[in-house]
Enzyme design. Sequence first.
Site, mmCIF file in Angstrom:
data_model
loop_
_atom_site.group_PDB
_atom_site.id
_atom_site.type_symbol
_atom_site.label_atom_id
_atom_site.label_comp_id
_atom_site.label_asym_id
_atom_site.label_seq_id
_atom_site.Cartn_x
_atom_site.Cartn_y
_atom_site.Cartn_z
ATOM 1 N N LYS A 1 0.854 -1.181 0.000
ATOM 2 C CA LYS A 1 0.000 0.000 0.000
ATOM 3 C C LYS A 1 0.886 1.226 0.000
ATOM 4 O O LYS A 1 2.001 1.200 0.539
ATOM 5 C CB LYS A 1 -0.919 0.001 1.220
ATOM 6 C CG LYS A 1 -2.017 1.049 1.172
ATOM 7 C CD LYS A 1 -3.084 0.771 2.219
ATOM 8 C CE LYS A 1 -4.230 1.765 2.118
ATOM 9 N NZ LYS A 1 -5.352 1.431 3.010
ATOM 10 N N ASP B 1 -3.322 -4.397 -5.723
ATOM 11 C CA ASP B 1 -4.614 -3.752 -5.472
ATOM 12 C C ASP B 1 -4.578 -2.418 -6.204
ATOM 13 O O ASP B 1 -3.722 -1.586 -5.933
ATOM 14 C CB ASP B 1 -4.807 -3.552 -3.964
ATOM 15 C CG ASP B 1 -6.150 -2.922 -3.610
ATOM 16 O OD1 ASP B 1 -6.458 -1.847 -4.175
ATOM 17 O OD2 ASP B 1 -6.871 -3.475 -2.770
ATOM 18 N N HIS C 1 -3.940 0.897 -4.390
ATOM 19 C CA HIS C 1 -2.817 1.007 -3.462
ATOM 20 C C HIS C 1 -1.556 1.622 -4.063
ATOM 21 O O HIS C 1 -0.455 1.370 -3.580
ATOM 22 C CB HIS C 1 -2.492 -0.379 -2.891
ATOM 23 C CG HIS C 1 -3.464 -0.829 -1.865
ATOM 24 N ND1 HIS C 1 -3.250 -1.933 -1.059
ATOM 25 C CD2 HIS C 1 -4.667 -0.321 -1.490
ATOM 26 C CE1 HIS C 1 -4.280 -2.091 -0.248
ATOM 27 N NE2 HIS C 1 -5.154 -1.127 -0.497
#
Length: 414
Positions: free
Chosen positions: A223, A255, A258
């Site tokens: 992230k 993701d 992220h």
Amino acid sequence: MTRFESAKESYARFGVDVEKALALAAEKPISIHCWQGDDVVGFDSPTGGAGNGIQTTGNYPGRARNFEELKADFLKATSLIPGKKRINLHACYAVFDEGEWVDRDKLEYKHFAPWVEFAKENGIGIDFNPTVFSHPMMKDGLSLSSPDEAVRKFWIDHCIACRRIAQRIGEELGDKVLNNVWIPDGYKDVPADRLGPRLRLKDSLDQIFAEKCPNVIDCVESKVFAIGVESYTVGSNEFYMSYAATHPGVYNLLDNGHYHPTEVVSDKIPALLAFFDKIPLHVTRGVRWDSDHVVIFEDELKEIMKEIVRNDALDKVLIGLDFFDASINRVAAWVIGTRNAQKALLWALLQPNEQLRAMQDAADFTRKLMLMEETKTLPFGDIWQEYCSRQGVPADESWYETVMQYEQNVLLKR
């Protein structure tokens, strides 16, 4: 001639086999996150509520409050979604017998056996995640990178327990279970030590992944930043990418919320395919930052799916969803987001990818651009409606009335 037959002919003009695309779309499972149904609250906290690393906004009525309600809501949603499905569980969704409770470091397979029975009954797979947030042992915003050895040991033990649970789930289902480690560790202001927390995280991961679990696909999720950790995130993309590259059998989950807004996951997928045999993926929608909005049928989603299809990676990229919105009907959020993921996958399967690749290799860039643009206005909607009809789900917006009836009859009575 029906609209579908006419649309099929339109695609055939560009060398696209519509029937092949429909068959491939129907066989690719999407892993649907359970936590959209209850705002990431889970069943293991006596006080309930997300926090300490996670945040959900909104107070729409009808949140699922227990295992039975969450199951019912999930089934209502999936009855309106085409294609194969999996359910993605967090460890905080452990199911305890009346009067029973154990902390997260003591979780066992028996606490998820009801979910396995649910999966068997409905012909779906399961993926899994340690829940490293919303807990008193998140001390000073740190878990697996904490300088407090008691804190670090608690979370190491939790993640080891989760891998063992995922292994048993895989054995029971005769399947591989993706087990994803994500932590919110970081600092709000500029840290005095950036290396120390990462060395502690590396040591924690080494302990977590030491045990062989052949039915588990291990991954770590990076992230860029979050609220409360604006200045420094321990599990950055560079850290986890390096860890995965040097630890065979561990993968770096992508993701698409992220990363910095100018980065795109669609470009990262082919980069990783050059080195990894699997790429776990979380599809979400970030608005200005990692805000986990409901997935919509937008350009980057289509590009992500096109990269999966173009590179013959349907069996390599593990597609999961991750969004949670408590400001709208939660069942509808599941349906909208998952249908859009399926829609983008079908869109990608209907592109003349071989022809486009050949034009690029031949440096025929003008023709490539022309073909990419002309296919954008092909009658995709008619193919999507046929796909939904064959899958036995509503082909148009009529699914919404089903959800509204469910809201009146079930959700508003909670």
